[in-house]
Design a protein around this motif. Structure first.
Motif, PDB file in Angstrom:
ATOM      1  N   PRO A  29       0.808  -1.226   0.000  1.00  0.00           N
ATOM      2  CA  PRO A  29       0.000   0.000   0.000  1.00  0.00           C
ATOM      3  C   PRO A  29       0.840   1.274   0.000  1.00  0.00           C
ATOM      4  CG  PRO A  29      -0.933  -1.601   1.514  1.00  0.00           C
ATOM      5  CD  PRO A  29       0.394  -2.148   1.072  1.00  0.00           C
ATOM      6  N   ARG A  30       1.935   1.265   0.752  1.00  0.00           N
ATOM      7  CA  ARG A  30       2.791   2.451   0.778  1.00  0.00           C
ATOM      8  C   ARG A  30       3.469   2.670  -0.568  1.00  0.00           C
ATOM      9  NH1 ARG A  30       5.674   1.577   6.725  1.00  0.00           N
ATOM     10  NH2 ARG A  30       3.936   2.366   7.979  1.00  0.00           N
ATOM     11  N   ARG A  44       9.989  -0.609   4.381  1.00  0.00           N
ATOM     12  CA  ARG A  44      10.260   0.017   5.676  1.00  0.00           C
ATOM     13  C   ARG A  44      10.318   1.536   5.499  1.00  0.00           C
ATOM     14  NH1 ARG A  44       9.118  -3.484   9.508  1.00  0.00           N
ATOM     15  NH2 ARG A  44       9.941  -1.822  10.838  1.00  0.00           N
ATOM     16  N   PRO A  45       9.864   2.304   6.509  1.00  0.00           N
ATOM     17  CA  PRO A  45       9.714   3.758   6.334  1.00  0.00           C
ATOM     18  C   PRO A  45      10.959   4.479   5.836  1.00  0.00           C
ATOM     19  CG  PRO A  45       8.583   3.052   8.322  1.00  0.00           C
ATOM     20  CD  PRO A  45       9.315   1.846   7.808  1.00  0.00           C
ATOM     21  N   SER A  46      12.115   4.215   6.436  1.00  0.00           N
ATOM     22  CA  SER A  46      13.318   4.956   6.033  1.00  0.00           C
ATOM     23  C   SER A  46      13.717   4.632   4.601  1.00  0.00           C
ATOM     24  CB  SER A  46      14.471   4.635   6.989  1.00  0.00           C
ATOM     25  OG  SER A  46      14.800   3.255   6.938  1.00  0.00           O
ATOM     26  N   ARG A  47      13.470   3.409   4.186  1.00  0.00           N
ATOM     27  CA  ARG A  47      13.865   3.000   2.834  1.00  0.00           C
ATOM     28  C   ARG A  47      12.899   3.548   1.786  1.00  0.00           C
ATOM     29  NH1 ARG A  47      14.674  -3.096   5.116  1.00  0.00           N
ATOM     30  NH2 ARG A  47      16.419  -2.615   6.518  1.00  0.00           N
ATOM     31  N   LEU A  48      11.637   3.689   2.154  1.00  0.00           N
ATOM     32  CA  LEU A  48      10.690   4.317   1.238  1.00  0.00           C
ATOM     33  C   LEU A  48      11.077   5.770   0.969  1.00  0.00           C
ATOM     34  CD1 LEU A  48       7.283   2.913   2.510  1.00  0.00           C
ATOM     35  CD2 LEU A  48       8.132   2.732   0.177  1.00  0.00           C
ATOM     36  N   GLY A  96      22.184   2.430 -20.912  1.00  0.00           N
ATOM     37  CA  GLY A  96      21.674   1.138 -20.479  1.00  0.00           C
ATOM     38  C   GLY A  96      20.254   1.180 -19.955  1.00  0.00           C
ATOM     39  N   HIS A  97      19.854   0.044 -19.388  1.00  0.00           N
ATOM     40  CA  HIS A  97      18.511  -0.115 -18.828  1.00  0.00           C
ATOM     41  C   HIS A  97      18.665  -0.347 -17.329  1.00  0.00           C
ATOM     42  CE1 HIS A  97      14.318  -2.260 -19.139  1.00  0.00           C
ATOM     43  NE2 HIS A  97      14.307  -1.236 -18.308  1.00  0.00           N
ATOM     44  N   PHE A  98      18.353   0.649 -16.557  1.00  0.00           N
ATOM     45  CA  PHE A  98      18.458   0.627 -15.098  1.00  0.00           C
ATOM     46  C   PHE A  98      17.211  -0.072 -14.548  1.00  0.00           C
ATOM     47  CE2 PHE A  98      17.624   2.571 -10.935  1.00  0.00           C
ATOM     48  CZ  PHE A  98      18.870   2.599 -10.336  1.00  0.00           C
ATOM     49  N   ILE A  99      17.375  -1.358 -14.177  1.00  0.00           N
ATOM     50  CA  ILE A  99      16.261  -2.124 -13.616  1.00  0.00           C
ATOM     51  C   ILE A  99      16.541  -2.361 -12.143  1.00  0.00           C
ATOM     52  CG2 ILE A  99      14.919  -4.254 -13.709  1.00  0.00           C
ATOM     53  CD1 ILE A  99      15.632  -4.560 -16.596  1.00  0.00           C
ATOM     54  N   LEU A 100      15.769  -1.728 -11.294  1.00  0.00           N
ATOM     55  CA  LEU A 100      15.933  -1.867  -9.858  1.00  0.00           C
ATOM     56  C   LEU A 100      14.986  -2.948  -9.351  1.00  0.00           C
ATOM     57  CD1 LEU A 100      17.506  -0.650  -7.497  1.00  0.00           C
ATOM     58  CD2 LEU A 100      15.684   1.040  -7.246  1.00  0.00           C
ATOM     59  N   THR A 101      15.547  -3.956  -8.667  1.00  0.00           N
ATOM     60  CA  THR A 101      14.752  -5.048  -8.102  1.00  0.00           C
ATOM     61  C   THR A 101      14.604  -4.826  -6.604  1.00  0.00           C
ATOM     62  OG1 THR A 101      15.540  -6.611  -9.771  1.00  0.00           O
ATOM     63  CG2 THR A 101      14.620  -7.537  -7.752  1.00  0.00           C
ATOM     64  N   MET A 102      13.357  -4.769  -6.144  1.00  0.00           N
ATOM     65  CA  MET A 102      13.096  -4.506  -4.731  1.00  0.00           C
ATOM     66  C   MET A 102      12.036  -5.473  -4.205  1.00  0.00           C
ATOM     67  SD  MET A 102      13.060  -0.348  -5.074  1.00  0.00           S
ATOM     68  CE  MET A 102      12.278  -0.439  -6.691  1.00  0.00           C
ATOM     69  N   HIS A 103      11.999  -5.621  -2.894  1.00  0.00           N
ATOM     70  CA  HIS A 103      11.058  -6.510  -2.226  1.00  0.00           C
ATOM     71  C   HIS A 103      10.235  -5.673  -1.236  1.00  0.00           C
ATOM     72  CE1 HIS A 103      14.373  -8.967  -3.668  1.00  0.00           C
ATOM     73  NE2 HIS A 103      13.545  -9.994  -3.685  1.00  0.00           N
ATOM     74  N   PRO A 104       8.915  -5.663  -1.369  1.00  0.00           N
ATOM     75  CA  PRO A 104       8.106  -4.821  -0.485  1.00  0.00           C
ATOM     76  C   PRO A 104       8.368  -5.024   0.995  1.00  0.00           C
ATOM     77  CG  PRO A 104       6.773  -5.557  -2.320  1.00  0.00           C
ATOM     78  CD  PRO A 104       8.088  -6.275  -2.438  1.00  0.00           C
TER      79      PRO A 104
END
Length: 276
Positions: free
Chosen positions: A49-50, A232-236, A219-227
């Motif tokens: 949701p965030r 987490r608040p600081s990382r958002l 290039g193609h900057f593809i960032l892979t992240m895990h919710p």
């Protein structure tokens, strides 16, 4: 160098692997351990949701790769992602390693996971990312046979390229460990996972440096992240800084796998062919 649409210098894709409880639920170590399961549940309950709010505020469309089991645990979170206009891709059923399955098992997992996600969102699902980025030749063949358009598991370039059987049958959107939040933020005491939990500033510095490199080389900057991690608040807040940084550059083509595939099919992208 690839000529990106709209004369942009480089491409940017934000992608999220919504693993949830799947990696733990199927494990003898984690199936009854509620603390472990809750780490994954945080991602779908709080992180998603965030993230959807953040992406909507910045008008960014992203790609979510989802194990089919999540569609059984929490179909509404999967629908909420699709309803917000983001792409949905297959990511196994239980987040199982494909190299530990037979070719027959991998075919069935792909077929059944694709069907379950499609029933959940009422849309075709044609994009794939292998759990743990481990992919085998039989899975590449199965993806082609089952009508998938893209994979995002290999690391053979930093621009899209073609893989699979006949040339052009499967488009690869390559990833990199340097652009994965797992290496920065994942941690579990038992089973042991990760090491030092990095600060958001360290991750921002690392990703921003790679962003500059991708921009310099087209290039193609593809960032892979895990919710469960990036949520987490600081990382958002750090992710928002990165999105704002990309926006300030003004020469990035924001895209999803659907966008890249459509441009290639239209003849607007000339891509190399690699075997893997």
């Amino acid at each position: 160098m690839i000529m990106w649409p709209e004369r942009k210098r480089f491409a940017v894709t934000l992608s999220f692997d919504l693993d949830g409880e799947t990696a733990w639920e199927s494990s003898s170590l984690g199936g009854r351990r509620l603390s472990l399961l809750s780490m994954g549940a945080y991602g779908r309950r709080v992180g998603v949701p965030r993230l959807l709010e953040l992406l909507a505020r910045h008008e960014v469309r992203a790609q979510f790769y989802i194990p089919a089991r999540i569609a059984e645990i929490d179909p509404e979170v999967v629908r909420s992602i699709a309803d917000a206009g983001h792409g949905i891709g297959c990511h196994g059923y239980f987040h199982e390693r494909v190299d530990e399955q037979s070719a027959e098992q991998n075919w069935q997992i792909l077929r059944d996971s694709k069907a379950l996600l499609e029933r959940t969102i009422g849309q075709e699902v044609v994009h794939y990312r292998a759990p743990l980025w481990e992919i085998t030749p039989d899975v590449l063949s199965a993806l082609i046979d089952l009508g998938f358009k893209t994979d995002s598991s290999l690391m053979g370039d930093d621009r899209p390229y073609l893989v699979g059987g006949a040339p052009g049958e499967l488009l690869e959107l390559p990833v990199s460990w340097v652009l994965d939040d797992w290496e920065q933020f994942a941690y579990s005491a038992e089973p042991a996972m990760g090491g030092v939990i990095e600060t958001p500033d360290k991750a921002f510095s690392l990703w921003n440096a790679e962003l500059e490199g991708m921009r310099a080389y087209g290039g193609h900057f593809i960032l892979t992240m895990h919710p469960q991690l990036i949520g987490r608040p600081s990382r958002l807040l750090m992710l928002e800084r990165l999105i704002e940084r990309i926006g300030e550059l003004g020469d990035a083509w924001w895209c999803t796998p659907d966008d890249v595939h459509a441009q290639w099919r239209a003849g607007a992208l000339e891509l190399p062919l690699h075997p893997y």
